[in-house]
Scaffold this motif. Structure first.
Motif, PDB file in Angstrom:
ATOM      1  N   SER A   7     -10.781  -6.199  -6.727  1.00  0.00           N
ATOM      2  CA  SER A   7      -9.571  -6.263  -7.534  1.00  0.00           C
ATOM      3  C   SER A   7      -8.352  -6.552  -6.667  1.00  0.00           C
ATOM      4  O   SER A   7      -8.229  -6.050  -5.556  1.00  0.00           O
ATOM      5  CB  SER A   7      -9.372  -4.937  -8.279  1.00  0.00           C
ATOM      6  N   GLY A   8      -7.432  -7.343  -7.195  1.00  0.00           N
ATOM      7  CA  GLY A   8      -6.186  -7.612  -6.495  1.00  0.00           C
ATOM      8  C   GLY A   8      -5.080  -6.661  -6.891  1.00  0.00           C
ATOM      9  O   GLY A   8      -3.955  -6.769  -6.403  1.00  0.00           O
ATOM     10  N   GLU A   9      -5.363  -5.732  -7.791  1.00  0.00           N
ATOM     11  CA  GLU A   9      -4.344  -4.803  -8.255  1.00  0.00           C
ATOM     12  C   GLU A   9      -4.013  -3.765  -7.189  1.00  0.00           C
ATOM     13  O   GLU A   9      -4.818  -3.481  -6.303  1.00  0.00           O
ATOM     14  CB  GLU A   9      -4.841  -4.099  -9.525  1.00  0.00           C
ATOM     15  N   ASN A  10      -2.817  -3.207  -7.291  1.00  0.00           N
ATOM     16  CA  ASN A  10      -2.399  -2.152  -6.374  1.00  0.00           C
ATOM     17  C   ASN A  10      -3.142  -0.866  -6.738  1.00  0.00           C
ATOM     18  O   ASN A  10      -2.873  -0.253  -7.775  1.00  0.00           O
ATOM     19  CB  ASN A  10      -0.882  -1.940  -6.470  1.00  0.00           C
ATOM     20  N   GLN A  11      -4.074  -0.469  -5.907  1.00  0.00           N
ATOM     21  CA  GLN A  11      -4.890   0.699  -6.211  1.00  0.00           C
ATOM     22  C   GLN A  11      -4.514   1.880  -5.319  1.00  0.00           C
ATOM     23  O   GLN A  11      -4.283   1.711  -4.119  1.00  0.00           O
ATOM     24  CB  GLN A  11      -6.377   0.373  -6.021  1.00  0.00           C
ATOM     25  N   LEU A  12      -4.492   3.035  -5.918  1.00  0.00           N
ATOM     26  CA  LEU A  12      -4.138   4.262  -5.215  1.00  0.00           C
ATOM     27  C   LEU A  12      -5.395   5.059  -4.897  1.00  0.00           C
ATOM     28  O   LEU A  12      -6.399   4.974  -5.608  1.00  0.00           O
ATOM     29  CB  LEU A  12      -3.205   5.119  -6.073  1.00  0.00           C
ATOM     30  N   ILE A  17       1.041   5.058  -1.030  1.00  0.00           N
ATOM     31  CA  ILE A  17       2.028   4.495  -1.958  1.00  0.00           C
ATOM     32  C   ILE A  17       2.797   3.406  -1.212  1.00  0.00           C
ATOM     33  O   ILE A  17       3.548   3.699  -0.278  1.00  0.00           O
ATOM     34  CB  ILE A  17       2.998   5.578  -2.462  1.00  0.00           C
ATOM     35  N   GLU A  18       2.608   2.150  -1.603  1.00  0.00           N
ATOM     36  CA  GLU A  18       3.228   1.043  -0.876  1.00  0.00           C
ATOM     37  C   GLU A  18       4.712   0.919  -1.196  1.00  0.00           C
ATOM     38  O   GLU A  18       5.548   0.801  -0.301  1.00  0.00           O
ATOM     39  CB  GLU A  18       2.498  -0.265  -1.204  1.00  0.00           C
ATOM     40  N   ASP A  19       5.063   0.913  -2.457  1.00  0.00           N
ATOM     41  CA  ASP A  19       6.463   0.750  -2.871  1.00  0.00           C
ATOM     42  C   ASP A  19       7.062   2.128  -3.110  1.00  0.00           C
ATOM     43  O   ASP A  19       7.112   2.623  -4.233  1.00  0.00           O
ATOM     44  CB  ASP A  19       6.538  -0.111  -4.144  1.00  0.00           C
ATOM     45  N   ARG A  20       7.496   2.767  -2.016  1.00  0.00           N
ATOM     46  CA  ARG A  20       7.962   4.156  -2.109  1.00  0.00           C
ATOM     47  C   ARG A  20       9.349   4.214  -2.750  1.00  0.00           C
ATOM     48  O   ARG A  20      10.246   3.452  -2.411  1.00  0.00           O
ATOM     49  CB  ARG A  20       7.967   4.795  -0.734  1.00  0.00           C
ATOM     50  N   PRO A  23       3.183  12.413   0.960  1.00  0.00           N
ATOM     51  CA  PRO A  23       2.413  12.016  -0.222  1.00  0.00           C
ATOM     52  C   PRO A  23       3.059  12.529  -1.501  1.00  0.00           C
ATOM     53  O   PRO A  23       3.889  13.450  -1.479  1.00  0.00           O
ATOM     54  CB  PRO A  23       1.070  12.708   0.018  1.00  0.00           C
ATOM     55  N   PHE A  24       2.654  11.950  -2.610  1.00  0.00           N
ATOM     56  CA  PHE A  24       2.958  12.509  -3.928  1.00  0.00           C
ATOM     57  C   PHE A  24       1.992  13.664  -4.154  1.00  0.00           C
ATOM     58  O   PHE A  24       0.778  13.513  -3.980  1.00  0.00           O
ATOM     59  CB  PHE A  24       2.767  11.435  -4.993  1.00  0.00           C
ATOM     60  N   GLU A  25       2.521  14.849  -4.540  1.00  0.00           N
ATOM     61  CA  GLU A  25       1.673  16.030  -4.662  1.00  0.00           C
ATOM     62  C   GLU A  25       1.947  16.774  -5.963  1.00  0.00           C
ATOM     63  O   GLU A  25       3.100  16.881  -6.394  1.00  0.00           O
ATOM     64  CB  GLU A  25       1.886  16.988  -3.489  1.00  0.00           C
ATOM     65  N   LEU A  26       0.876  17.274  -6.560  1.00  0.00           N
ATOM     66  CA  LEU A  26       0.975  18.054  -7.788  1.00  0.00           C
ATOM     67  C   LEU A  26      -0.036  19.201  -7.760  1.00  0.00           C
ATOM     68  O   LEU A  26      -1.178  19.013  -7.312  1.00  0.00           O
ATOM     69  CB  LEU A  26       0.634  17.202  -9.018  1.00  0.00           C
ATOM     70  N   ASN A  27       0.367  20.370  -8.258  1.00  0.00           N
ATOM     71  CA  ASN A  27      -0.617  21.387  -8.594  1.00  0.00           C
ATOM     72  C   ASN A  27      -1.324  20.965  -9.880  1.00  0.00           C
ATOM     73  O   ASN A  27      -0.748  20.247 -10.705  1.00  0.00           O
ATOM     74  CB  ASN A  27       0.055  22.748  -8.786  1.00  0.00           C
TER      75      ASN A  27
END
Length: 339
Positions: free
Chosen positions: A46-51, A72-75, A101-105
């Protein structure tokens, strides 16, 4: 006296790193203290931006699952939101730094949304997408975590909920304490041409064009030094055999022993480190075997010297070559310096 018995028990224990499992677009594994990690795998065509979405949970009764996304490429500044299937907001948080990083409980309601969805997407405050990931297999991965941590059919489970109270869960094993004789920031000595020839003869490893010969040895403890002898190479992996050199007895040499075989070691063969590194600051030896040049699969180990052999301190691994750079921890231990 108690400390002596603790160290003796640690020395006698052979490490058994955890296994990795794959469930569709997710991989999962747990270490020896029941800390589990599940990660999303990329669709490589895939060429999509994958996380890469990672869910980590410790093995303790009160340990809660936590989600993080590092690639995350586009911060963006401000709150970012994790959205399931384009409509359900799982949670929002701001990045705490340039590389944070982006973080969540993940409370029960967030787990329920993940369980019901097929995809997740990270969006900025204006609603623009910063990338997404598949959730195919996430339920099976979290169910595996519940099982490995002994949470199945308990109130602390993520998927396999039940009535067993948290107090019924057994405490996770303690982190192994490994006695170490390695001396950080120790001296080195240059090997002579005679030493190098003897090392190559001892290992049956001949120097190859384009591969650096061994030129020096690193001090481990007492009269014992470590030489890393080049022993083959590939496009992105350089193999070496670790040899102990005793400077006080006419350069006596023997191949080093390990409690867990590193890198590309073959049955019946010598320990084969890959892209080996001696960290003088910590007195630790490492091996980093890449499954391919991208570095999205393989295994890596670190070791400490206990006076007779190298003991496994950590191991991370990833079996699926699908874009994951941060591999899953499957073993951890700590050291206690011994004189």
């Amino acid at each position: 006296m108690l400390a002596f018995y603790v160290l003796a028990a640690a020395a006698a224990m052979l490490p058994k790193p955890g296994e990795l499992k794959s469930f569709e677009d997710w991989a999962v594994g747990c270490d020896n203290v029941r800390r589990c990690t599940a990660v999303s795998l990329m669709e490589m065509e895939s060429g999509e931006n994958q996380l890469t979405v990672s869910i980590v949970r410790g093995g303790g009764r009160q340990d809660a699952p936590r989600l993080s996304i590092a690639n995350i490429e586009d911060r963006k500044s401000g709150d970012l939101s994790l959205v399931a299937d384009g409509t359900m907001v799982i949670g929002s948080a701001s990045l705490k730094g340039q590389d944070a990083p982006f973080e969540l409980n993940l409370p029960a309601d967030a787990i329920a949304k993940l369980k019901a969805a097929k995809t997740v997407e990270l969006r900025d405050a204006a609603g623009a997408s910063l990338g997404g990931a598949s959730l195919r297999g996430v339920v099976a991965a979290l169910l595996y975590m519940d099982d490995r941590q002994g949470r199945a059919k308990s109130e602390t489970a993520m998927i396999s909920l039940g009535n067993r109270p948290a107090t019924a869960l057994a405490a996770p094993p303690s982190i192994p304490l490994i006695p170490s004789r390695a001396r950080p920031n120790g001296p080195r000595f240059k090997l002579s041409a005679k030493d190098i020839a003897a090392l190559q003869a001892r290992t049956s490893c001949d120097a190859e064009p384009g591969v650096s010969d061994v030129h020096e040895a690193y001090h481990l403890s007492g009269s014992t030094w470590l030489a890393l002898v080049p022993c083959g190479s590939g496009a992105y992996n350089f193999m070496s055999v670790p040899v102990l050199v005793n400077r006080s007895i006419g350069r006596r040499m023997k191949i080093a022993s390990f409690d867990f075989a590193p890198g590309f070691t073959e049955a019946g063969g010598p320990p084969m480190l890959v892209n080996a590194d001696w960290d003088a600051a910590t007195g630790q030896l490492s091996s980093y075997a890449k499954g391919r040049g991208l570095g999205d699969c393989g295994s890596a180990e670190t070791y400490t010297w206990d006076g007779s052999k190298f003991r496994l301190l950590s191991k991370i691994a990833m079996e699926d070559c699908r874009g994951v750079i941060d591999w899953i921890p499957v073993w951890q231990a700590t050291t206690q310096t011994r004189k």
